[in-house]
Motif scaffolding. Structure first.
Motif, PDB file in Angstrom:
ATOM      1  N   TRP A 111       1.033  -0.991   0.066  1.00  0.00           N
ATOM      2  CA  TRP A 111       0.152  -0.302   0.217  1.00  0.00           C
ATOM      3  C   TRP A 111       1.359   1.338  -0.024  1.00  0.00           C
ATOM      4  O   TRP A 111       0.930   2.453  -0.178  1.00  0.00           O
ATOM      5  CB  TRP A 111      -1.119   0.019   1.834  1.00  0.00           C
ATOM      6  N   TYR A 138       2.700   1.718  -2.082  1.00  0.00           N
ATOM      7  CA  TYR A 138       3.422   2.654  -3.435  1.00  0.00           C
ATOM      8  C   TYR A 138       2.450   3.413  -4.255  1.00  0.00           C
ATOM      9  O   TYR A 138       2.941   4.228  -4.885  1.00  0.00           O
ATOM     10  CB  TYR A 138       3.450   1.275  -4.564  1.00  0.00           C
ATOM     11  N   GLN A 139       0.816   3.034  -2.880  1.00  0.00           N
ATOM     12  CA  GLN A 139       0.659   5.019  -3.373  1.00  0.00           C
ATOM     13  C   GLN A 139       0.802   5.910  -3.514  1.00  0.00           C
ATOM     14  O   GLN A 139       0.411   6.703  -4.499  1.00  0.00           O
ATOM     15  CB  GLN A 139      -0.951   4.515  -2.118  1.00  0.00           C
ATOM     16  N   LEU A 198      -2.568  -3.668  -6.620  1.00  0.00           N
ATOM     17  CA  LEU A 198      -2.564  -2.154  -6.765  1.00  0.00           C
ATOM     18  C   LEU A 198      -3.799  -2.239  -8.074  1.00  0.00           C
ATOM     19  O   LEU A 198      -4.621  -0.404  -7.985  1.00  0.00           O
ATOM     20  CB  LEU A 198      -1.443  -1.629  -7.818  1.00  0.00           C
ATOM     21  N   LEU A 255      -5.147   1.961  -8.697  1.00  0.00           N
ATOM     22  CA  LEU A 255      -4.157   2.263  -8.589  1.00  0.00           C
ATOM     23  C   LEU A 255      -2.954   2.852 -10.075  1.00  0.00           C
ATOM     24  O   LEU A 255      -2.571   3.430 -10.176  1.00  0.00           O
ATOM     25  CB  LEU A 255      -3.252   2.358  -7.363  1.00  0.00           C
TER      26      LEU A 255
END
Length: 610
Positions: A409, A411-412, A454, A459
């Protein structure tokens, strides 16, 4: 040998020599595993582990090899194979080793002639040395950085090793400050096996906060990083370089970072291209993984003096110890008497290990874990596994999907950042590191798993496309025409000018460059990467994903140590405790003749002799 499907068997069969066949087979196999040569006195153990050797005997191996016409055993012979000091080589790899040793010999001869003059110049810089090293609130430990700096100024060949946060780049900055003070026009080259590692070194040197004047500061800003291949200027469609023994590099100092990643072939070509008048400073962590290709040259050189039983680094004679301590302002920072030694080893006083980490404590967190792993201290490692209460280190034996998803998460942050330059920096805040490429915990499956997570959170939107917006990629080869190199990491984004999808990279000078995806086809998704590929990189947080099953040969203390120490602040290790303990109990061993041949330095055959 019963099969034709094995490439090593095919290579051995090519020479049509039944007596030589099992030796050539093993030598080829060992080269593929990273060894430079085959130790012929230790072959019997191979019989029980390799079914292709069934029915063979290695009794009297040395005598058998000496009788083969294809094996050179004495000076003047030129054959495909060389037997030297009970080691069997392919001729090419024996040449590489010999060339490396000969170049080191040339460095040492040249520096001996310059040593007294350099000591005098160093003493003239006593005030500058005091400004560089007499830092307030310095820890009350021996000043290995100063010892390394003086070594680098005095010698033409210097090795500086140390773990993360020990100040290798800071030490080099201080060496350069001293050298620039005596020669403002000094020509310096910075290089590393990957463009990313070279750029990181250059950035650190340029940002070094040193008490030097504007002229020296300006010289630091002119430093330009390069890959080793770029520095040597490779020739198209050729294994050779423009710069070699006949056309050496035009620099006064060459500094090479992440030297543990350099294989024997590239190491030999690099040293051949550096004239004996040039200072060569090799930086690296001797405890990290060795090169992917054959050889563990940096580790071998760091450990070469261990045969003498008096340690491999940080040993000095009385005169040198007195010289170094004369520049140390406080008694508690001086080198201790235990450093005093006498030796005829060619690398004596040339290898300095930085031992104090400014990043990690050895008593807790990442520092304690990495220390236990690299020392093979399974008792301490087991204690850490049992307690598992450290904020810097999280050990997850159950491969908890929720912990994995929580990490992913993160990487958001880079995906939602509109500024591409900032997004690239955010991407480097975290990374998943895998021991293997394939399998359930391998890079390919882990990247696929991350992409699914993702996508489910909307995302990213793959829609079956290889190139999609926000995909992070890492180059797997050099693109010299674009100024992009193996290991460089970029992000796919829409070009604000025309909406086309491009891969954006940050260049060493901080500028962004965007290229069409089709121009960089050799790249890989980089949400997860192998631990091998992570060398030369640092991330704020790291997830180390260990494969299930403890008996995999790839699981070694060097692999685990390298993965853990890529993290600056926090590491999550997903793996069974028995796998971690087993990895810490096993070390990488690569066959080479460097250590033994250095011990018998005066007995080196020339390249023309064999």
């Amino acid at each position: 040998m019963q099969t034709l499907d094995d490439v090593h068997f095919q290579f051995a069969a090519f020479f049509q020599n039944k007596a030589l066949e099992p030796y050539v087979y093993l030598l080829s196999k060992k080269l593929a595993e990273g060894h430079i040569c085959l130790q012929v006195t230790e072959l019997d153990k191979e019989l029980s582990t390799d079914p292709l050797l069934a029915g063979y005997s290695f009794a009297g191996a040395k005598e058998v090899l000496q009788q083969q016409a294809l094996v050179a055993c004495t000076a003047g012979e030129r054959q495909p194979f060389v037997l030297h000091q009970d080691r069997l080589y392919l001729h090419r790899y024996f040449q590489y080793e010999t060339r490396i040793l000969r170049r080191i010999e040339a460095f040492l001869e040249k520096e001996d002639a310059e040593l007294n003059n350099r000591i005098a110049l160093l003493q003239q810089q006593k005030d500058l040395i005091a400004q560089l090293f007499d830092t307030p609130n310095a820890p009350a430990v021996p000043d290995w950085q100063l010892a390394a700096a003086i070594t680098g100024v005095l010698h033409n060949f210097t090795i500086i090793t140390g773990g993360p946060g020990t100040g290798k780049t800071t030490t080099v900055a201080k060496i350069l400050a001293l050298l620039f003070a005596t020669n403002p026009q000094l020509k310096v080259a910075l290089a590393a096996p990957t463009g990313k590692a070279a750029a990181r070194m250059a950035e650190s040197l340029k940002n070094a906060q040193l008490p030097v004047g504007e002229e020296i500061s300006a010289r630091f800003q002119l430093l330009t990083p390069s890959t080793i291949h770029r520095l040597l200027q490779n020739k198209a469609h050729s294994p050779y370089f423009k710069h070699d023994g006949d056309n050496p590099l035009p620099f006064d100092v060459v500094i090479v970072d992440e030297s543990s990643m350099i294989d024997v072939a590239l190491f030999a070509k690099l040293l051949s291209a550096i004239g004996p008048d040039t200072r060569l400073i090799l930086l690296g962590d001797k405890d990290q993984l060795a090169s992917v290709e054959a050889g563990s040259l940096f580790g071998d050189l760091c450990q070469a003096q261990a045969l003498e039983g008096d340690g491999a680094a940080n040993r000095f004679d009385a005169h040198r110890l007195q010289l170094i301590n004369a520049f140390v302002a406080t008694n508690e920072r001086q080198l201790p008497p235990s450093c005093l030694a006498t030796s005829q080893h060619p690398l004596f006083q040339h290898v300095v290990e930085l031992q104090y980490s400014h990043r990690f404590s050895g008593d807790a967190g990442i520092g304690k874990l990495s220390k236990a792993v690299i020392q093979g201290n399974t008792e301490v490692l087991q204690q850490i596994l049992n307690q598992n209460t450290d904020e810097e280190v999280v050990l997850d034996a159950a491969y908890d999907a929720a912990l994995f998803e929580q990490f992913i998460w993160g990487y958001q942050a880079f995906i939602r950042e509109g500024d591409t330059r900032k997004a690239l920096k955010l991407l480097n805040n975290l990374r998943v590191l895998c021991a293997l490429r394939e399998g359930p915990q391998g890079v390919a499956e882990t990247n696929r798993r991350i992409e699914q997570l993702l996508q489910r959170k909307r995302l990213i939107d793959r829609r079956g496309e290889q190139f999609y917006e926000h995909r992070p990629v890492m180059l797997s080869r050099n693109y010299y025409n674009l100024g992009l190199f193996n290991g460089d990491t970029g992000i796919l984004r829409k070009d604000p000018r025309d909406g086309s999808l491009r891969v954006f990279f940050e260049k060493p000078d901080g500028d962004l460059v965007g290229v069409a995806p089709g121009l960089v086809p050799d790249c890989e998704t980089a949400f997860a990467m192998t631990i091998h590929k992570s060398q030369g990189s640092e991330f704020t947080e790291v997830l180390v994903l260990m494969p299930q099953g403890k008996d995999l040969p790839i699981l070694t203390r060097e692999l685990l140590y390298t993965g853990i120490t890529r993290a600056r602040k926090k590491v999550l290790v997903q793996g069974a405790p028995e796998s971690l303990v087993h990895a810490a109990s096993r070390s990488v061993e690569r066959g080479s003749g460097i250590i033994n041949r250095l011990a018998a330095f005066s007995d080196l055959p020339s390249l023309e002799e064999m």
